[in-house]
Design a protein around this motif. Structure first.
Motif, PDB file in Angstrom:
ATOM      1  N   THR A  19       0.706  -1.109  -0.041  1.00 23.90           N
ATOM      2  CA  THR A  19      -0.007  -0.150  -0.116  1.00 23.90           C
ATOM      3  C   THR A  19       0.911   1.352  -0.023  1.00 23.90           C
ATOM      4  OG1 THR A  19      -1.828  -1.104   1.225  1.00 23.90           O
ATOM      5  CG2 THR A  19      -1.834   1.421   1.307  1.00 23.90           C
ATOM      6  N   LYS A  20       1.960   1.298   0.976  1.00 24.22           N
ATOM      7  CA  LYS A  20       2.659   2.326   0.881  1.00 24.22           C
ATOM      8  C   LYS A  20       3.479   2.621  -0.446  1.00 24.22           C
ATOM      9  CE  LYS A  20       5.518   5.372   3.067  1.00 24.22           C
ATOM     10  NZ  LYS A  20       5.443   6.628   2.451  1.00 24.22           N
ATOM     11  N   ARG A  21       3.840   1.401  -1.277  1.00 23.63           N
ATOM     12  CA  ARG A  21       4.579   1.574  -2.329  1.00 23.63           C
ATOM     13  C   ARG A  21       3.691   2.226  -3.553  1.00 23.63           C
ATOM     14  NH1 ARG A  21       6.422  -3.462  -6.144  1.00 23.63           N
ATOM     15  NH2 ARG A  21       7.625  -2.158  -7.531  1.00 23.63           N
ATOM     16  N   ILE A  22       2.514   1.704  -3.497  1.00 23.82           N
ATOM     17  CA  ILE A  22       1.482   2.173  -4.469  1.00 23.82           C
ATOM     18  C   ILE A  22       1.303   3.800  -4.084  1.00 23.82           C
ATOM     19  CG2 ILE A  22      -1.063   2.121  -5.193  1.00 23.82           C
ATOM     20  CD1 ILE A  22      -0.819  -0.898  -4.771  1.00 23.82           C
ATOM     21  N   GLU A  23       1.359   4.005  -3.070  1.00 23.90           N
ATOM     22  CA  GLU A  23       1.136   5.520  -2.630  1.00 23.90           C
ATOM     23  C   GLU A  23       2.201   6.306  -2.985  1.00 23.90           C
ATOM     24  OE1 GLU A  23       0.482   5.269   1.574  1.00 23.90           O
ATOM     25  OE2 GLU A  23      -1.756   5.237   1.582  1.00 23.90           O
ATOM     26  N   ASP A  24       3.228   6.014  -2.820  1.00 28.29           N
ATOM     27  CA  ASP A  24       4.554   6.618  -3.366  1.00 28.29           C
ATOM     28  C   ASP A  24       4.914   6.639  -4.683  1.00 28.29           C
ATOM     29  OD1 ASP A  24       4.903   6.889  -0.274  1.00 28.29           O
ATOM     30  OD2 ASP A  24       6.512   5.692  -0.347  1.00 28.29           O
ATOM     31  N   GLY A  45      -7.637   2.367  -5.439  1.00 24.17           N
ATOM     32  CA  GLY A  45      -7.182   3.663  -4.577  1.00 24.17           C
ATOM     33  C   GLY A  45      -7.938   4.826  -5.766  1.00 24.17           C
ATOM     34  N   ILE A  46      -7.356   6.082  -5.289  1.00 26.72           N
ATOM     35  CA  ILE A  46      -7.869   7.231  -5.959  1.00 26.72           C
ATOM     36  C   ILE A  46      -6.719   8.027  -6.369  1.00 26.72           C
ATOM     37  CG2 ILE A  46      -9.094   9.334  -5.836  1.00 26.72           C
ATOM     38  CD1 ILE A  46     -10.908   6.988  -5.594  1.00 26.72           C
ATOM     39  N   VAL A  47      -6.704   8.091  -7.753  1.00 24.78           N
ATOM     40  CA  VAL A  47      -5.518   9.196  -8.317  1.00 24.78           C
ATOM     41  C   VAL A  47      -6.243  10.394  -9.073  1.00 24.78           C
ATOM     42  CG1 VAL A  47      -3.496   9.574  -9.880  1.00 24.78           C
ATOM     43  CG2 VAL A  47      -4.023   7.179  -8.446  1.00 24.78           C
ATOM     44  N   ASP A  48      -6.216  11.403  -8.825  1.00 23.34           N
ATOM     45  CA  ASP A  48      -6.705  12.696  -9.429  1.00 23.34           C
ATOM     46  C   ASP A  48      -8.291  12.230  -9.621  1.00 23.34           C
ATOM     47  OD1 ASP A  48      -4.151  13.858 -10.018  1.00 23.34           O
ATOM     48  OD2 ASP A  48      -3.856  12.750 -11.828  1.00 23.34           O
ATOM     49  N   ASP A  57       2.172  -7.312  -9.795  1.00 23.34           N
ATOM     50  CA  ASP A  57       2.577  -8.688 -10.287  1.00 23.34           C
ATOM     51  C   ASP A  57       3.384  -9.560  -9.095  1.00 23.34           C
ATOM     52  OD1 ASP A  57       3.575 -10.187 -13.108  1.00 23.34           O
ATOM     53  OD2 ASP A  57       5.006 -10.344 -11.465  1.00 23.34           O
ATOM     54  N   ASN A  58       2.759 -10.584  -9.016  1.00 23.49           N
ATOM     55  CA  ASN A  58       3.243 -11.754  -7.763  1.00 23.49           C
ATOM     56  C   ASN A  58       4.881 -11.883  -8.042  1.00 23.49           C
ATOM     57  OD1 ASN A  58       0.518 -12.085  -7.524  1.00 23.49           O
ATOM     58  ND2 ASN A  58       0.432 -14.030  -7.994  1.00 23.49           N
ATOM     59  N   GLU A  59       5.469 -11.957  -9.243  1.00 24.49           N
ATOM     60  CA  GLU A  59       6.997 -12.139  -9.381  1.00 24.49           C
ATOM     61  C   GLU A  59       7.635 -10.846  -9.563  1.00 24.49           C
ATOM     62  OE1 GLU A  59       7.523 -14.958 -12.319  1.00 24.49           O
ATOM     63  OE2 GLU A  59       6.064 -16.141 -11.645  1.00 24.49           O
ATOM     64  N   SER A  60       7.469 -10.020 -10.238  1.00 23.16           N
ATOM     65  CA  SER A  60       8.223  -8.687 -10.412  1.00 23.16           C
ATOM     66  C   SER A  60       8.013  -7.693  -9.598  1.00 23.16           C
ATOM     67  CB  SER A  60       8.402  -8.196 -11.788  1.00 23.16           C
ATOM     68  OG  SER A  60       6.870  -7.867 -12.274  1.00 23.16           O
ATOM     69  N   PHE A  61       6.611  -7.764  -9.058  1.00 24.17           N
ATOM     70  CA  PHE A  61       6.060  -6.401  -8.087  1.00 24.17           C
ATOM     71  C   PHE A  61       5.962  -5.196  -9.013  1.00 24.17           C
ATOM     72  CE2 PHE A  61       7.005  -9.893  -5.304  1.00 24.17           C
ATOM     73  CZ  PHE A  61       5.925  -9.703  -4.533  1.00 24.17           C
ATOM     74  N   PHE A  62       5.909  -5.286 -10.373  1.00 30.98           N
ATOM     75  CA  PHE A  62       5.789  -4.130 -11.176  1.00 30.98           C
ATOM     76  C   PHE A  62       4.289  -3.778 -10.933  1.00 30.98           C
ATOM     77  CE2 PHE A  62       4.318  -2.601 -15.302  1.00 30.98           C
ATOM     78  CZ  PHE A  62       5.441  -1.547 -15.635  1.00 30.98           C
ATOM     79  N   ILE A  63       3.895  -2.488 -10.887  1.00 34.58           N
ATOM     80  CA  ILE A  63       2.639  -2.064 -10.325  1.00 34.58           C
ATOM     81  C   ILE A  63       1.839  -1.630 -11.800  1.00 34.58           C
ATOM     82  CG2 ILE A  63       1.225  -0.322  -9.430  1.00 34.58           C
ATOM     83  CD1 ILE A  63       3.454   0.168  -7.407  1.00 34.58           C
ATOM     84  N   ILE A  64       0.785  -2.509 -12.290  1.00 35.44           N
ATOM     85  CA  ILE A  64      -0.056  -2.008 -13.407  1.00 35.44           C
ATOM     86  C   ILE A  64      -1.196  -1.371 -12.979  1.00 35.44           C
ATOM     87  CG2 ILE A  64      -1.146  -3.198 -15.478  1.00 35.44           C
ATOM     88  CD1 ILE A  64       0.571  -5.516 -15.097  1.00 35.44           C
ATOM     89  N   THR A  65      -1.610   0.045 -13.587  1.00 38.20           N
ATOM     90  CA  THR A  65      -2.729   0.524 -13.177  1.00 38.20           C
ATOM     91  C   THR A  65      -3.870   0.365 -14.263  1.00 38.20           C
ATOM     92  OG1 THR A  65      -1.020   2.166 -12.198  1.00 38.20           O
ATOM     93  CG2 THR A  65      -3.433   2.971 -12.567  1.00 38.20           C
ATOM     94  N   GLU A  66      -4.949   0.325 -13.770  1.00 36.43           N
ATOM     95  CA  GLU A  66      -5.983  -0.098 -14.434  1.00 36.43           C
ATOM     96  C   GLU A  66      -7.138   1.105 -14.166  1.00 36.43           C
ATOM     97  OE1 GLU A  66      -7.311  -3.960 -14.127  1.00 36.43           O
ATOM     98  OE2 GLU A  66      -5.313  -4.589 -14.247  1.00 36.43           O
ATOM     99  N   GLU A  67      -7.812   1.591 -15.144  1.00 35.02           N
ATOM    100  CA  GLU A  67      -8.810   2.662 -14.782  1.00 35.02           C
ATOM    101  C   GLU A  67     -10.291   1.939 -14.839  1.00 35.02           C
ATOM    102  OE1 GLU A  67     -10.678   6.846 -16.476  1.00 35.02           O
ATOM    103  OE2 GLU A  67      -8.864   6.365 -16.996  1.00 35.02           O
ATOM    104  N   ASP A  68     -11.027   2.106 -13.701  1.00 35.81           N
ATOM    105  CA  ASP A  68     -12.192   1.350 -13.461  1.00 35.81           C
ATOM    106  C   ASP A  68     -13.246   2.065 -14.367  1.00 35.81           C
ATOM    107  OD1 ASP A  68     -10.838  -0.295 -11.678  1.00 35.81           O
ATOM    108  OD2 ASP A  68     -11.814   0.862 -10.027  1.00 35.81           O
TER     109      ASP A  68
END
Length: 68
Positions: A19-24, A45-48, A57-68
């Motif tokens: 959560t902290k990583r996504i926030e940052d 979460g909320i952005v703008d 990602d379970n292995e690389s921990f790369f964050i992929i952002t998807e708009e709902d």
């Protein structure tokens, strides 16, 4: 950050760290953990003033952002 094996639920400490990583990294607020999927951990979460889904990602921990 420690590597967490995929396909399992995260501990509270692991959820807080991600959560902290996504926030940052994504400048997101109101992050909540949804749960694990086959290849990622899902957060929302909320952005703008937009509600977004974040797939960590379970292995690389790369964050992929998807708009709902």
């Amino acid at each position: 950050m420690a590597m967490f094996p995929g396909n399992r639920d995260l501990s509270e400490q692991e959820i807080q760290a991600l959560t902290k990583r996504i926030e940052d990294q994504e400048n997101a607020t109101n992050i909540r953990y949804i749960g694990p999927s086959a290849a990622s951990y899902k957060f929302q979460g909320i952005v703008d003033n937009k509600e977004l889904t974040f797939s960590v990602d379970n292995e690389s921990f790369f964050i992929i952002t998807e708009e709902d």
